[in-house]
Design a protein around this motif. Structure first.
Motif, mmCIF file in Angstrom:
data_model
loop_
_atom_site.group_PDB
_atom_site.id
_atom_site.type_symbol
_atom_site.label_atom_id
_atom_site.label_comp_id
_atom_site.label_asym_id
_atom_site.label_seq_id
_atom_site.Cartn_x
_atom_site.Cartn_y
_atom_site.Cartn_z
ATOM 1 N N THR A 1 9.941 -5.965 -11.050
ATOM 2 C CA THR A 1 11.004 -5.241 -10.354
ATOM 3 C C THR A 1 10.550 -3.857 -9.920
ATOM 4 O OG1 THR A 1 12.688 -6.434 -11.626
ATOM 5 C CG2 THR A 1 13.374 -4.418 -10.502
ATOM 6 N N GLU A 2 9.974 -3.104 -10.834
ATOM 7 C CA GLU A 2 9.538 -1.746 -10.501
ATOM 8 C C GLU A 2 8.371 -1.764 -9.516
ATOM 9 O OE1 GLU A 2 8.736 0.491 -14.011
ATOM 10 O OE2 GLU A 2 10.799 0.355 -14.783
ATOM 11 N N GLN A 3 7.446 -2.685 -9.708
ATOM 12 C CA GLN A 3 6.305 -2.741 -8.802
ATOM 13 C C GLN A 3 6.750 -3.125 -7.387
ATOM 14 O OE1 GLN A 3 3.250 -5.931 -8.961
ATOM 15 N NE2 GLN A 3 1.758 -4.274 -9.214
ATOM 16 N N PRO B 1 5.500 -3.192 -2.778
ATOM 17 C CA PRO B 1 5.981 -4.563 -2.547
ATOM 18 C C PRO B 1 4.888 -5.560 -2.207
ATOM 19 C CG PRO B 1 6.620 -3.077 -0.752
ATOM 20 C CD PRO B 1 6.113 -2.223 -1.859
ATOM 21 N N THR B 2 3.866 -5.129 -1.471
ATOM 22 C CA THR B 2 2.802 -6.070 -1.107
ATOM 23 C C THR B 2 2.062 -6.564 -2.342
ATOM 24 O OG1 THR B 2 2.512 -5.029 1.065
ATOM 25 C CG2 THR B 2 0.695 -6.384 0.244
ATOM 26 N N ARG B 3 1.733 -5.659 -3.253
ATOM 27 C CA ARG B 3 1.053 -6.062 -4.489
ATOM 28 C C ARG B 3 1.958 -6.935 -5.349
ATOM 29 N NH1 ARG B 3 -1.895 -1.493 -7.798
ATOM 30 N NH2 ARG B 3 -2.344 -3.393 -8.984
ATOM 31 N N ALA B 4 3.235 -6.616 -5.375
ATOM 32 C CA ALA B 4 4.170 -7.416 -6.167
ATOM 33 C C ALA B 4 4.265 -8.838 -5.618
ATOM 34 C CB ALA B 4 5.542 -6.753 -6.181
ATOM 35 N N LEU B 5 4.293 -8.968 -4.290
ATOM 36 C CA LEU B 5 4.343 -10.296 -3.689
ATOM 37 C C LEU B 5 3.066 -11.076 -3.994
ATOM 38 C CD1 LEU B 5 5.957 -9.582 -0.193
ATOM 39 C CD2 LEU B 5 6.997 -10.735 -2.136
ATOM 40 N N ALA B 6 1.915 -10.397 -3.957
ATOM 41 C CA ALA B 6 0.649 -11.063 -4.271
ATOM 42 C C ALA B 6 0.648 -11.562 -5.712
ATOM 43 C CB ALA B 6 -0.511 -10.113 -4.024
#
Length: 233
Positions: free
Chosen positions: A14-16, A21-26
């Protein structure tokens, strides 16, 4: 709480996602792939596919990058059409209609160019957030009734005047309209199709064995053009 928020919370992203957002999606993509590798029917993996479709589309609206739109379409397709037909989503699942909309809009926006919002349908390699999409298009599909489709635009972008009723048919695929030309003028040049007439078409992005392909970094798919609404099978 919405499914994407739940999935982000379950994966401690959630925080990332808020900060990067791009790293979180990866990261979420990697978690989803690991789940599919273990069990393609894992409900958590199905939830992650839907979350990735919606979150990718949200980022596409912010970043205006085709790769996010195409990723949203691919994830939505994988959610709607599992490799095993027995694992298809419950038809009463409210996410099914939203996934279809994300798929349709992702195709339209993913291939839209900056020139008068034209949708450019062509074969080639397209970058994705998680790899590459190798896309094919049969040139024969660009022909209709001895005419050639040109200048595709999104049907939603048209301004229609003078017509009171609008008619829609159920199906799936990006709703576009195309201009037509006669490649080799001959007797067909005198047909009844007006030079400026537009032809409605549906464009599909078909990906065989999509969930298995998601286990790799390179996906293969085909663009298909239909001059009538389509029920994808």
């Amino acid at each position: 709480m919405l499914i994407p928020e739940i999935v982000l919370r379950q994966s401690d992203l959630t925080e990332q996602y808020t900060a990067e957002p791009t790293r979180a999606l990866a990261t979420l993509h990697d978690v989803m792939v690991a789940g599919l590798s273990a069990d393609s029917s894992d409900p958590d993996s199905v939830d992650r596919l839907f979350a990735l479709a919606e979150l990718s589309f949200q980022q596409a609206l912010t970043k205006h990058q085709p790769s996010y739109y195409l990723a949203a379409s691919i994830y939505a397709y994988a959610f709607m059409f599992p490799d095993d037909a027995a694992l298809q989503p419950n038809p009463f699942d409210p996410r099914l209609r939203l996934a279809a909309d994300l798929y349709n809009r992702g195709i339209t926006a993913g291939f839209t160019t900056g020139q008068e919002a034209e949708v450019e349908l062509r074969a080639g390699r397209y970058p994705l957030l998680f790899g590459e999409l190798q896309l094919s298009l049969d040139p024969a599909q660009l022909y209709w009734n001895k005419r050639q489709f040109t200048h595709f635009v999104a049907a939603a972008d048209l301004v229609i005047n003078g017509l009171i009723n609008r008619y829609r048919q159920a199906g799936i695929g990006a709703p576009l309209v195309a201009s037509t030309t006669i490649p080799e003028p001959g007797p067909e040049a005198w047909d009844i199709v007006a030079p400026r007439a537009k032809v409605p078409v549906s464009v599909l992005l078909r990906i065989h064995n999509v969930r298995q392909q998601l286990l790799q970094n390179r996906l293969q798919a085909a663009l298909e053009i239909y001059s009538r609404p389509t029920l994808l099978r």
